[in-house]
Each structure stands twice: as structure tokens, then as C-alpha cells.
Design a protein around this motif. Structure first.
Motif, PDB file in Angstrom:
ATOM      1  N   ARG A  82       0.821  -1.204   0.000  1.00 40.04           N
ATOM      2  CA  ARG A  82       0.000   0.000   0.000  1.00 40.04           C
ATOM      3  C   ARG A  82       0.862   1.263   0.000  1.00 40.04           C
ATOM      4  NH1 ARG A  82      -5.536  -1.280   0.716  1.00 40.04           N
ATOM      5  NH2 ARG A  82      -5.667  -3.463   0.078  1.00 40.04           N
ATOM      6  N   ALA A  83       1.987   1.224   0.705  1.00 39.97           N
ATOM      7  CA  ALA A  83       2.886   2.380   0.707  1.00 39.97           C
ATOM      8  C   ALA A  83       3.469   2.615  -0.680  1.00 39.97           C
ATOM      9  CB  ALA A  83       4.006   2.169   1.729  1.00 39.97           C
ATOM     10  N   THR A  84       3.787   1.539  -1.390  1.00 43.26           N
ATOM     11  CA  THR A  84       4.292   1.676  -2.756  1.00 43.26           C
ATOM     12  C   THR A  84       3.242   2.293  -3.667  1.00 43.26           C
ATOM     13  OG1 THR A  84       5.755  -0.235  -2.479  1.00 43.26           O
ATOM     14  CG2 THR A  84       5.238   0.433  -4.734  1.00 43.26           C
ATOM     15  N   LEU A  85       1.997   1.845  -3.543  1.00 47.51           N
ATOM     16  CA  LEU A  85       0.918   2.433  -4.332  1.00 47.51           C
ATOM     17  C   LEU A  85       0.743   3.918  -4.027  1.00 47.51           C
ATOM     18  CD1 LEU A  85      -1.840  -0.344  -4.252  1.00 47.51           C
ATOM     19  CD2 LEU A  85      -0.638   0.519  -6.273  1.00 47.51           C
ATOM     20  N   ALA A  86       0.813   4.253  -2.747  1.00 51.00           N
ATOM     21  CA  ALA A  86       0.658   5.658  -2.357  1.00 51.00           C
ATOM     22  C   ALA A  86       1.780   6.512  -2.928  1.00 51.00           C
ATOM     23  CB  ALA A  86       0.626   5.774  -0.835  1.00 51.00           C
ATOM     24  N   THR A  87       2.996   5.986  -2.935  1.00 56.61           N
ATOM     25  CA  THR A  87       4.118   6.728  -3.503  1.00 56.61           C
ATOM     26  C   THR A  87       3.932   6.942  -4.996  1.00 56.61           C
ATOM     27  OG1 THR A  87       5.614   5.818  -1.823  1.00 56.61           O
ATOM     28  CG2 THR A  87       6.622   6.737  -3.799  1.00 56.61           C
ATOM     29  N   CYS A  88       3.451   5.919  -5.696  1.00 57.01           N
ATOM     30  CA  CYS A  88       3.196   6.056  -7.134  1.00 57.01           C
ATOM     31  C   CYS A  88       2.099   7.083  -7.405  1.00 57.01           C
ATOM     32  CB  CYS A  88       2.809   4.707  -7.730  1.00 57.01           C
ATOM     33  SG  CYS A  88       4.107   3.460  -7.693  1.00 57.01           S
ATOM     34  N   ALA A  89       1.055   7.061  -6.580  1.00 58.31           N
ATOM     35  CA  ALA A  89      -0.031   8.028  -6.751  1.00 58.31           C
ATOM     36  C   ALA A  89       0.460   9.444  -6.499  1.00 58.31           C
ATOM     37  CB  ALA A  89      -1.182   7.681  -5.811  1.00 58.31           C
ATOM     38  N   LEU A  90       1.297   9.606  -5.475  1.00 54.89           N
ATOM     39  CA  LEU A  90       1.879  10.914  -5.207  1.00 54.89           C
ATOM     40  C   LEU A  90       2.722  11.387  -6.387  1.00 54.89           C
ATOM     41  CD1 LEU A  90       2.627  13.271  -3.304  1.00 54.89           C
ATOM     42  CD2 LEU A  90       4.482  11.844  -2.436  1.00 54.89           C
ATOM     43  N   GLN A  91       3.539  10.486  -6.922  1.00 52.03           N
ATOM     44  CA  GLN A  91       4.380  10.858  -8.055  1.00 52.03           C
ATOM     45  C   GLN A  91       3.548  11.241  -9.271  1.00 52.03           C
ATOM     46  OE1 GLN A  91       7.176  12.058  -8.561  1.00 52.03           O
ATOM     47  NE2 GLN A  91       8.667  10.478  -9.103  1.00 52.03           N
ATOM     48  N   LEU A  92       2.426  10.553  -9.486  1.00 47.16           N
ATOM     49  CA  LEU A  92       1.549  10.909 -10.603  1.00 47.16           C
ATOM     50  C   LEU A  92       1.057  12.341 -10.460  1.00 47.16           C
ATOM     51  CD1 LEU A  92      -0.159  10.342 -13.103  1.00 47.16           C
ATOM     52  CD2 LEU A  92      -1.891   9.326 -11.605  1.00 47.16           C
ATOM     53  N   GLY A  93       0.594  12.702  -9.280  1.00 46.90           N
ATOM     54  CA  GLY A  93       0.128  14.070  -9.078  1.00 46.90           C
ATOM     55  C   GLY A  93       1.228  15.100  -9.271  1.00 46.90           C
ATOM     56  N   ILE A  94       2.443  14.768  -8.822  1.00 48.17           N
ATOM     57  CA  ILE A  94       3.568  15.695  -8.945  1.00 48.17           C
ATOM     58  C   ILE A  94       3.910  15.938 -10.415  1.00 48.17           C
ATOM     59  CG2 ILE A  94       6.043  15.989  -8.504  1.00 48.17           C
ATOM     60  CD1 ILE A  94       5.590  14.379  -5.897  1.00 48.17           C
ATOM     61  N   VAL A  95       4.126  14.860 -11.171  1.00 49.63           N
ATOM     62  CA  VAL A  95       4.574  15.029 -12.552  1.00 49.63           C
ATOM     63  C   VAL A  95       3.459  15.561 -13.444  1.00 49.63           C
ATOM     64  CG1 VAL A  95       6.385  13.296 -12.336  1.00 49.63           C
ATOM     65  CG2 VAL A  95       4.111  12.590 -13.098  1.00 49.63           C
ATOM     66  N   GLU A  96       2.218  15.222 -13.137  1.00 50.18           N
ATOM     67  CA  GLU A  96       1.109  15.735 -13.936  1.00 50.18           C
ATOM     68  C   GLU A  96       1.022  17.253 -13.818  1.00 50.18           C
ATOM     69  OE1 GLU A  96      -3.403  14.296 -14.841  1.00 50.18           O
ATOM     70  OE2 GLU A  96      -2.831  14.455 -12.730  1.00 50.18           O
ATOM     71  N   ARG A  97       1.097  17.747 -12.599  1.00 51.75           N
ATOM     72  CA  ARG A  97       1.029  19.198 -12.402  1.00 51.75           C
ATOM     73  C   ARG A  97       2.292  19.888 -12.929  1.00 51.75           C
ATOM     74  NH1 ARG A  97      -1.148  23.574 -13.304  1.00 51.75           N
ATOM     75  NH2 ARG A  97      -0.676  25.283 -11.855  1.00 51.75           N
ATOM     76  N   ALA A  98       3.444  19.257 -12.760  1.00 53.04           N
ATOM     77  CA  ALA A  98       4.678  19.847 -13.281  1.00 53.04           C
ATOM     78  C   ALA A  98       4.607  19.993 -14.796  1.00 53.04           C
ATOM     79  CB  ALA A  98       5.875  18.990 -12.886  1.00 53.04           C
ATOM     80  N   LEU A  99       4.033  18.995 -15.470  1.00 50.44           N
ATOM     81  CA  LEU A  99       3.891  19.074 -16.919  1.00 50.44           C
ATOM     82  C   LEU A  99       2.910  20.164 -17.318  1.00 50.44           C
ATOM     83  CD1 LEU A  99       4.509  18.013 -19.742  1.00 50.44           C
ATOM     84  CD2 LEU A  99       2.748  16.258 -19.401  1.00 50.44           C
ATOM     85  N   GLU A 100       1.808  20.287 -16.588  1.00 48.39           N
ATOM     86  CA  GLU A 100       0.849  21.348 -16.885  1.00 48.39           C
ATOM     87  C   GLU A 100       1.502  22.723 -16.772  1.00 48.39           C
ATOM     88  OE1 GLU A 100      -2.254  20.737 -14.101  1.00 48.39           O
ATOM     89  OE2 GLU A 100      -3.166  19.053 -15.183  1.00 48.39           O
ATOM     90  N   MET A 101       2.268  22.933 -15.714  1.00 46.63           N
ATOM     91  CA  MET A 101       2.946  24.217 -15.518  1.00 46.63           C
ATOM     92  C   MET A 101       3.969  24.468 -16.621  1.00 46.63           C
ATOM     93  SD  MET A 101       3.533  23.988 -11.400  1.00 46.63           S
ATOM     94  CE  MET A 101       4.577  25.434 -11.381  1.00 46.63           C
ATOM     95  N   THR A 102       4.645  23.412 -17.049  1.00 46.74           N
ATOM     96  CA  THR A 102       5.669  23.565 -18.076  1.00 46.74           C
ATOM     97  C   THR A 102       5.040  23.893 -19.427  1.00 46.74           C
ATOM     98  OG1 THR A 102       7.039  21.973 -16.886  1.00 46.74           O
ATOM     99  CG2 THR A 102       7.656  22.466 -19.143  1.00 46.74           C
ATOM    100  N   CYS A 103       3.917  23.258 -19.747  1.00 44.73           N
ATOM    101  CA  CYS A 103       3.220  23.575 -20.995  1.00 44.73           C
ATOM    102  C   CYS A 103       2.748  25.027 -21.013  1.00 44.73           C
ATOM    103  CB  CYS A 103       2.048  22.626 -21.192  1.00 44.73           C
ATOM    104  SG  CYS A 103       2.514  20.925 -21.562  1.00 44.73           S
ATOM    105  N   GLU A 104       2.216  25.464 -19.895  1.00 42.28           N
ATOM    106  CA  GLU A 104       1.767  26.856 -19.810  1.00 42.28           C
ATOM    107  C   GLU A 104       2.940  27.817 -19.977  1.00 42.28           C
ATOM    108  OE1 GLU A 104      -0.556  30.138 -19.571  1.00 42.28           O
ATOM    109  OE2 GLU A 104      -1.191  28.040 -19.803  1.00 42.28           O
ATOM    110  N   TYR A 105       4.060  27.490 -19.365  1.00 39.82           N
ATOM    111  CA  TYR A 105       5.256  28.326 -19.499  1.00 39.82           C
ATOM    112  C   TYR A 105       5.730  28.354 -20.948  1.00 39.82           C
ATOM    113  CZ  TYR A 105       9.939  30.162 -18.585  1.00 39.82           C
ATOM    114  OH  TYR A 105      11.078  30.926 -18.595  1.00 39.82           O
ATOM    115  N   ALA A 106       5.711  27.199 -21.615  1.00 39.86           N
ATOM    116  CA  ALA A 106       6.174  27.131 -23.003  1.00 39.86           C
ATOM    117  C   ALA A 106       5.266  27.915 -23.940  1.00 39.86           C
ATOM    118  CB  ALA A 106       6.249  25.670 -23.456  1.00 39.86           C
ATOM    119  N   ARG A 107       4.000  28.077 -23.564  1.00 38.33           N
ATOM    120  CA  ARG A 107       3.072  28.868 -24.405  1.00 38.33           C
ATOM    121  C   ARG A 107       3.289  30.364 -24.244  1.00 38.33           C
ATOM    122  NH1 ARG A 107      -0.835  24.680 -23.161  1.00 38.33           N
ATOM    123  NH2 ARG A 107      -1.397  25.786 -21.248  1.00 38.33           N
ATOM    124  N   THR A 108       3.755  30.789 -23.081  1.00 35.57           N
ATOM    125  CA  THR A 108       3.851  32.226 -22.801  1.00 35.57           C
ATOM    126  C   THR A 108       5.271  32.775 -22.876  1.00 35.57           C
ATOM    127  OG1 THR A 108       3.988  31.744 -20.428  1.00 35.57           O
ATOM    128  CG2 THR A 108       1.802  32.173 -21.343  1.00 35.57           C
TER     129      THR A 108
END
Length: 281
Positions: free
Chosen positions: A140-166
Motif C-alpha cells: 500500500r505504501a508503494t501504491l501511495a508513492t506512485c499516486a503521489l508521483q503521478l500528481g507531482i509530474v502531472e502538475r509539473a507538466l501542466e505548468m511547463t506547458c503553460e510556461y512554453a506557451r507564454t
């Protein structure tokens, strides 16, 4: 972001309400750091940082673990320790004799602590006797770590795309440059790989199906893709990505920590190799 992983849980005490509990993570290391070629691979890849021996009034625990999130203010600790009958989980109050807590501050700014146990006495009633409890908690701890990483990289990519547009260079958005577009496309594929493998492992675990290989695949992608997406995000942001007053650097350090939590990409590949070696075709 630390609240998403099982480091800062709350446990209800009879008559005392809910209190925060820190979960000491299982160490996962490279095989070569632990042993020679003849040592069991599973023992090399996964081992508890603590040992437990029978004592006069229960169990005596020894060992240490650094960078335990939430440990600086937790009221109690859930510790995995080796016993003669395999790994077991032990519940320790903060005021347990033989328990030393040294506060630490991690690179991502979160509070943590070094936990040291020196012949810490734990009553028999504070041990979770179920033989599968430690393995269940690790999954369960491994699953939680993977879920946390998904949220981190998903938001990081969103911020990076927005930066690349502006962000403009040569009077054009940098997102219009082919090299930047390709790197963002690769990052998108990585994020979706983390998502797919996470949900596949979580579904099997939730249905009590064997999920050892799926968990290893999910953590591999969380580590490997997390590394690539975090670095791509910082590189596309250029110097802005490492400014302490800009949020991207917090996503980078969070992704790096989740990359190593519960085992590196190499450790997961070794685990998969060990699992494949046992499969009968």
C-alpha cells in the motif's frame, strides 16, 4: 504533498481521539550494497531497518531510519522490524524508552526526523501478529508513492506547458520550437505511463489479486518517468525552474524524493527479474 503518502496517518486511541502517527518506510537498496552473489535477492532488495528480539516484557527493538516524514511531530510510530519469524509491525508511542528522535529538514523543505531505537521495549500487545501485515503495508505504501508521483509530474507538466506557451524567444513562444515540443510530448507519454501502471496495480491490489509484478512496474515508471519529467520541466523553464520563489523547484525536489521512495527504477527491474525467474512457462 507529504500528506498523500502513509507517513502522516492518524490513529484513533480509545478515549483519546485521533493522534498523528508516522510510518517508518521500508528500505529498498541495490543488491550490491548489501550482499554477495549468493545472498537471496528479495532480502537484498527489501529489508527492514530495525531488528526485534524477544524481551522480558515483550520485544526489544534496535535500528535507525533517517528522513522519516512527519516523525518530528508524530505522537506514535508504526515500525517494521525483522524477527525470527519474518517481518512484523510494531506500534511505538513517542515516549517509548530507548526511542530517540532527532529533527531534520529535507531538501524539499518538509519536516522529518532521524529515528533511533536502542533496546526499545515494546509490549507484546503492540505487535501486529498477522504474518502478512508488513507486506500488505509495504504494498500500500508503494501504491501511495506512485499516486503521489503521478500528481507531482502531472502538475509539473501542466505548468511547463503553460510556461512554453507564454515564454517567448526570438519573438516566438518556445513551445513552437520542435525540440521543446518533442520533449513535452515525451513527458506526456511518461505521465500517462505512470497513470496506467498505477491504476493497474491498484486495481489488482484492491481485488486481492497477485500484484507483485504490477507494483514493480508501477514503481519503475514512477521512478524512471518521474526523473525524466522533473528534469524536462526544469530544463524547459531554464533558470526560472530553480528559483526558490518559483513553485517548479518544489515539484522537482518532490519528484526526486518520490523517485527513490520504495525503491529506485533499478531495484524494481531487479525485482521483476527475480519474479520472472520463478514463473513457469
Amino acid at each position: 504533498m507529504e500528506c498523500a503518502v502513509p507517513h502522516g496517518n492518524r490513529v484513533r486511541y480509545p478515549g483519546r481521539g485521533y493522534r498523528p502517527v508516522a510510518v517508518l518506510p521500508r528500505d529498498v537498496v541495490e543488491q550490491t550494497e548489501l550482499c554477495g552473489a549468493d545472498t537471496d535477492l528479495e532480502a537484498a532488495l527489501e529489508f527492514a531497518a530495525f531488528d526485534a528480539e524477544p524481551g522480558a516484557d515483550g520485544w526489544l527493538l534496535d535500528g535507525s531510519q533517517s528522513a522519516v516524514a512527519a516523525a518530528a511531530f508524530a505522537d506514535a510510530f508504526l515500525v517494521e522490524a525483522r524477527t525470527g519469524a519474518g517481518s512484523r509491525l510494531f506500534f511505538l508511542d513517542r515516549d517509548t524508552e530507548g526511542l530517540t528522535i532527532t529533527e531534520q529538514q529535507l531538501v524539499n523543505g518538509t519536516d522529518a526526523a532521524l529515528i533511533e531505537l536502542r533496546a526499545a521495549s515494546v509490549p507484546e500487545a503492540n505487535m501486529i501478529a498477522a504474518s502478512e501485515a508488513a507486506a500488505w503495508a509495504a504494498r500500500r505504501a508503494t501504491l501511495a508513492t506512485c499516486a503521489l508521483q503521478l500528481g507531482i509530474v502531472e502538475r509539473a507538466l501542466e505548468m511547463t506547458c503553460e510556461y512554453a506557451r507564454t515564454r517567448k524567444q526570438f519573438d516566438k513562444p518556445i513551445g513552437s520550437f520542435q525540440a521543446v515540443r518533442q520533449r513535452l510530448a515525451d513527458a506526456y507519454i511518461d505521465v500517462e505511463a505512470v497513470r496506467l501502471t498505477l491504476w493497474q496495480a491498484a486495481w489488482r491490489e484492491s481485488h486481492s489479486l497477485p500484484a507483485e509484478s504490477e507494483l514493480a512496474v508501477a514503481k519503475f515508471w514512477a521512478a524512471e518517468a518521474g526523473h525524466r519529467v522533473a528534469h524536462s520541466a526544469v530544463h524547459i523553464h531554464a533558470s526560472t525552474g530553480i528559483y526558490l520563489d518559483y513553485p517548479m523547484q518544489r515539484y522537482f525536489t518532490a519528484a526526486k524524493r518520490a523517485e527513490f521512495e520504495a525503491g529506485t527504477a533499478t531495484a524494481q527491474l531487479r525485482r521483476l527479474g527475480s519474479w520472472l525467474d520463478t514463473v513457469e512457462y
